[in-house]
Write a protein that holds these residues in place. Structure first.
Motif, PDB file in Angstrom:
ATOM      1  N   GLN A 264       0.824  -1.202   0.000  1.00 42.40           N
ATOM      2  CA  GLN A 264       0.000   0.000   0.000  1.00 42.40           C
ATOM      3  C   GLN A 264       0.860   1.255   0.000  1.00 42.40           C
TER       4      GLN A 264
ATOM      5  N   LYS B 142      -2.370   4.508   4.488  1.00 36.31           N
ATOM      6  CA  LYS B 142      -3.625   4.376   5.231  1.00 36.31           C
ATOM      7  C   LYS B 142      -4.819   4.670   4.332  1.00 36.31           C
ATOM      8  N   GLN B 143      -4.691   5.670   3.455  1.00 34.09           N
ATOM      9  CA  GLN B 143      -5.789   5.980   2.543  1.00 34.09           C
ATOM     10  C   GLN B 143      -6.009   4.862   1.531  1.00 34.09           C
TER      11      GLN B 143
ATOM     12  N   SER C 115      -5.450   1.801   2.130  1.00 27.32           N
ATOM     13  CA  SER C 115      -6.087   0.756   2.929  1.00 27.32           C
ATOM     14  C   SER C 115      -7.585   0.997   3.071  1.00 27.32           C
ATOM     15  N   TYR C 116      -7.972   2.241   3.311  1.00 23.05           N
ATOM     16  CA  TYR C 116      -9.395   2.571   3.425  1.00 23.05           C
ATOM     17  C   TYR C 116     -10.138   2.220   2.132  1.00 23.05           C
ATOM     18  N   TRP C 117      -9.562   2.579   0.992  1.00 25.16           N
ATOM     19  CA  TRP C 117     -10.225   2.317  -0.295  1.00 25.16           C
ATOM     20  C   TRP C 117     -10.350   0.815  -0.542  1.00 25.16           C
TER      21      TRP C 117
ATOM     22  N   ALA D 276     -10.562  -1.541   1.741  1.00 26.31           N
ATOM     23  CA  ALA D 276     -11.460  -2.168   2.701  1.00 26.31           C
ATOM     24  C   ALA D 276     -12.936  -1.944   2.360  1.00 26.31           C
ATOM     25  N   TRP D 277     -13.233  -0.853   1.666  1.00 22.14           N
ATOM     26  CA  TRP D 277     -14.635  -0.565   1.316  1.00 22.14           C
ATOM     27  C   TRP D 277     -15.187  -1.698   0.440  1.00 22.14           C
TER      28      TRP D 277
ATOM     29  N   SER E 175     -15.169  -0.528   7.965  1.00 21.41           N
ATOM     30  CA  SER E 175     -13.882   0.096   8.270  1.00 21.41           C
ATOM     31  C   SER E 175     -13.290   0.845   7.071  1.00 21.41           C
ATOM     32  N   GLY E 176     -13.912   0.680   5.894  1.00 21.37           N
ATOM     33  CA  GLY E 176     -13.376   1.314   4.693  1.00 21.37           C
ATOM     34  C   GLY E 176     -14.064   2.623   4.361  1.00 21.37           C
ATOM     35  N   ARG E 177     -13.557   3.276   3.311  1.00 21.12           N
ATOM     36  CA  ARG E 177     -14.132   4.520   2.815  1.00 21.12           C
ATOM     37  C   ARG E 177     -14.301   4.395   1.303  1.00 21.12           C
TER      38      ARG E 177
ATOM     39  N   GLN F 182     -11.848  17.604   8.723  1.00 23.55           N
ATOM     40  CA  GLN F 182     -12.245  16.236   9.039  1.00 23.55           C
ATOM     41  C   GLN F 182     -12.772  16.061  10.469  1.00 23.55           C
TER      42      GLN F 182
END
Length: 569
Positions: free
Chosen positions: A53, A74-75, A77-79, A81-82, A86-88, A548
């Motif tokens: 990542q 981290k960003q 990872s968020y994408w 996980a969606w 836990s994701g975005r 944020q």
């Protein structure tokens, strides 16, 4: 990392290497990874490339640099996980950019553009399928040889580059120009490369577009040699000028028939360049700058500026000696504008390339005004790249050249640019001193003829002051300067108004006024959409990121709705 994780990574690496050796596309590899490991498509494509990542974030930042809000692991990872809680959810713009990095279709990740043509294996499979179909045919079609640009030989040591896939619909108009089949094949490949980035949001930079355009020029030159060379070149040059004039927004009333004939003759025979031709070319460039500042944005005029720049370069070879300095200055100014447009598209590499060409030409023309302007742009570019001390070096040089001119406004602008670099470097005293010098120069130059007329608006100075005060952590003073700027700034200069509005939003946020800050950023978003500056769009995203902690507030929720409506998030 656990032993099981290391084992899994090793297995994936061996699988990917084996499938690539079999000439399998990343789409095929990702599909297998997703099927076997039950991961998201975005994670599968990353694994297909063997990247972490952090490595994806690094490649993202290299392709689309944003010093204020760089992407992190981290960003990514968020994408990935969606749609898990836990994701975005990634935006469409995010998916398009990931698709570019992963060499696939954005549709593989969600809806979006298709970049699978960038994967050599995709092209190879298409060619293999075509070859198989030809083998089964009673009358296989011969593969035409590619037409190489002049000066490009092919041998064992320097093989010719493979053609890109042929885009549908491109070959239809080419036969009307009586082009040979092998030429149309190569032309289709080049046009296909340009078409894939027609929206200007992804893909090659302006510099790469420029290089691709030169390849097309070489190809057309080859075709011209096959025909009546003079007639062919006359046709192509006439068409080139017509397209350029149309893109610049010039109508039939802008140029008389005699003027059009004079320009066409000068383009075809550079030795026929005269003062009238130069004046018209200078007017086109000035018109492009006005269109960019007043709403159309950088991408809308960049192709026109680059086309004009190529024409001017051709004329330099046979220009009469008495007109050469003026033509050199024009070429330098076209390069300067190309650099500015590139920087507004966040293409800092392309901007540096054009600025350096502009500086060289300006010095050769002994044009002190233009030399100072280009160095000021170089200073701003370095400051935006978080290299303020390099910016200071360029700004001091810009001031030195400005002193050789009778241009108070030029000296004022150089002082403002120096102040920006000092502010980025945290040198408050030096910054404020330069801002005061800039104001003195502005007062001295107001109402006098100048070669930098776009800098005679008091609002521009106040806007620069606001940005500097923000850098110096003085948000209250910055807000006052930004408000003063917006009361005097010419509203037709959409880009400058938008930039100052973003600064005002940030200043209000730093002062603790969230509601007004969010409302101000909404206004800025409306303006940025008009101008379509990628750099300003990312500046808005950077300010929004600072909100944020209050993302669930009514003000920020309303802002997000506006940003989504404009596709800025």
């Amino acid at each position: 990392m656990s032993r099981r994780s290391r084992s899994r990574r090793g297995e994936l690496a061996r699988l990917c290497a084996e499938m690539r050796q079999q000439n399998r596309s990343y789409r095929e590899i990702a599909a297998r990874i997703q099927d076997e490991h039950r991961v998201s498509t975005r994670m599968a494509f990353r694994m297909a490339h063997g990247w972490t990542q952090a490595q994806v974030a690094e490649r993202w930042n290299a392709q689309w640099p944003d010093q204020e809000a760089p992407k992190t692991a981290k960003q990514i990872s968020y994408w990935e996980a969606w749609p898990a809680p836990s994701g975005r959810a990634p935006s469409l713009d995010t998916l398009d950019k990931l698709a570019f990095l992963y060499q696939c279709s954005a549709g593989d990740l969600s809806d979006g553009q298709d970049y699978s043509h960038l994967d050599p294996a995709t092209s190879s499979h298409a060619a293999s399928s075509h070859a198989a179909a030809c083998d089964e045919s009673d009358e296989p079609s011969p593969t035409p040889a590619a037409v190489l640009p002049p000066g490009m030989a092919t041998d064992a040591a320097h093989p010719a580059a493979p053609l890109l896939p042929e885009p549908a619909g491109i070959l239809v108009p080419t036969h009307e120009l009586l082009l040979p089949e092998q030429f149309t094949t190569q032309l289709a490949a080049q046009l296909g490369r340009l078409i894939t980035v027609a929206d200007g949001t992804l893909g090659p930079s302006a510099h790469q577009w420029d290089a691709a355009g030169q390849q097309l020029v070489d190809l057309f030159t080859t075709w011209a040699r096959m025909m009546n060379r003079r007639a062919a070149l006359h046709t192509l040059h006439a068409l080139g000028w017509a397209a350029t004039a149309a893109a610049a927004g010039l109508d039939a009333h802008s140029l008389t028939p005699d003027d059009q004939q004079r320009l066409a003759a000068a383009i075809q025979t550079p030795s026929r360049v005269d003062a009238t031709v130069l004046e018209h070319l200078e007017q086109v460039l000035s018109h492009c700058v006005q269109l960019q500042n007043k709403g159309l944005g950088p991408q809308a005029v960049l192709s026109t500026v680059l086309a004009q720049r190529h024409q001017t370069a051709d004329m330099l070879g046979e220009c009469p000696p008495d007109l050469r300095p003026r033509l050199l200055s024009l070429y330098a100014d076209q390069s300067r504008v190309a650099g500015w447009l590139s920087s507004d598209l966040n293409d800092f590499y392309g901007a540096a390339y054009y600025y350096e060409q502009a500086r060289t030409a300006a010095h050769e023309a002994q044009d002190s005004v233009l030399s100072s302007r280009v160095l000021s742009h170089l200073s701003q570019l370095a400051t935006w790249q978080q290299r303020p001390r390099v910016g200071i070096d360029h700004a001091v040089a810009a001031q030195n050249w400005a002193k050789h001119t009778d241009e108070p406004l030029l000296r004022a602008w150089a002082a403002d640019v120096t102040a920006q670099a000092y502010a980025q470097d945290g040198q408050q005293k030096a910054c404020l001193a330069e801002l005061n010098d800039a104001n003195s120069g502005f007062v001295a130059g107001t109402g006098k003829p100048s070669q930098v007329p776009c800098y005679d608006d008091e609002g521009l100075h106040a806007g620069i002051r606001a940005g500097c005060l923000l850098q110096l952590n003085r948000p209250t003073d910055a807000a006052q300067a930004a408000e003063r700027s917006l009361t005097t700034l010419d509203r037709t200069y959409v880009r400058d108004v938008a930039s100052t509005t973003v600064d005002l939003g940030l200043a209000r946020l730093e002062c603790g006024d969230l509601d007004h800050a969010a409302a101000t950023l909404e206004q800025a978003a409306d303006l940025v959409v008009q101008n379509r500056s990628l750099r300003l769009a990312r500046k808005i995203s950077s300010v929004r990121a600072r909100m944020q902690p209050w993302q669930d507030s009514r003000a920020v929720t309303q802002l997000d709705q506006r940003l989504r409506a404009h596709r800025l998030v």
